[in-house]
Design an enzyme around this catalytic site. Sequence first.
Site, short mmCIF file in Angstrom:
data_model
loop_
_atom_site.label_atom_id
_atom_site.label_comp_id
_atom_site.label_asym_id
_atom_site.label_seq_id
_atom_site.Cartn_x
_atom_site.Cartn_y
_atom_site.Cartn_z
CD GLU A 121 113.32 111.63 35.82
OE1 GLU A 121 114.38 111.19 36.30
OE2 GLU A 121 113.10 111.66 34.58
CD GLU A 174 112.75 106.62 34.53
OE1 GLU A 174 112.48 107.81 34.36
OE2 GLU A 174 112.26 105.94 35.48
#
Length: 271
Positions: free
Chosen positions: A120, A140
């Site tokens: 990210e 995730e």
Amino acid sequence: MRRVKVSDFIHCQSSDNGLVTVLSFRDEKRKNQLCWAAIDELADALQAAREQGSRVVILVSDLSPHWFEHAWLEDLIAGVEGRECTGVGDGWFRALAELSHEAVVSIAAINGDASGGGAELAWACDFRVTERQARFAQIEVNVGLTTGIGGCSRLSRLIGISAATEMVLTGAAFDAVRLMELGGVNRLVKKGEALSCARQLARQLALKPPGALQGLKRVLRRAENLPLEQAMAFEQETFQQVAVSESALAAMKDCQQQYDADQSVAEVHSY
């Protein structure tokens, strides 16, 4: 939660008269998984580079085969349970703000695997220079989480909703070649060449008129979030602000003199 004293994770090196800063990350113990102390230190280093006048900042890893990996789960678990963490952890948000700051162009020199929050950070950078062996994964879902700082929102804008959906819902890794094909990578280079390529790009950017760079980055960031009509209006507003600056007038006059001397646009701008 108080901060636990830990060793430094970020090595800072400036070049090109301080206009370019390289931030190298290494956490051998955690294999470059980002603990709270490390991300806090990264945010501090990014802020310091900007405040000291850097126009371009490069993020790179000093630990093969990793780039910036996902958040260190022990800190995440400790925070949820109210236990002591290695750091404050607000560095995640401060780092994103610094990478997006209009005063600095950010380049991810990706020389290893990037996952979770580390990936990210790459999506938040303005440029991604990536070595062929690197892999990208939003892991995730495999640990019962959702993305939190751009793994869905930024990624879908970079590579499209279909490819982003595949990444985040399966947790599968995409290699650098596929990311390049999808438009998520700016430069694809051989192993060991990411930093040198990023430095070359940084030198080019650092020599551009800073007012123009800042204005263009501001327009690009706004264009991500505004409807087309509003984005166009903001673009014109920014143009009018920049066009009357002394640096813009000087650059325009210099270019026009070269045109008047019978040089073509391609010759003047070296393409």
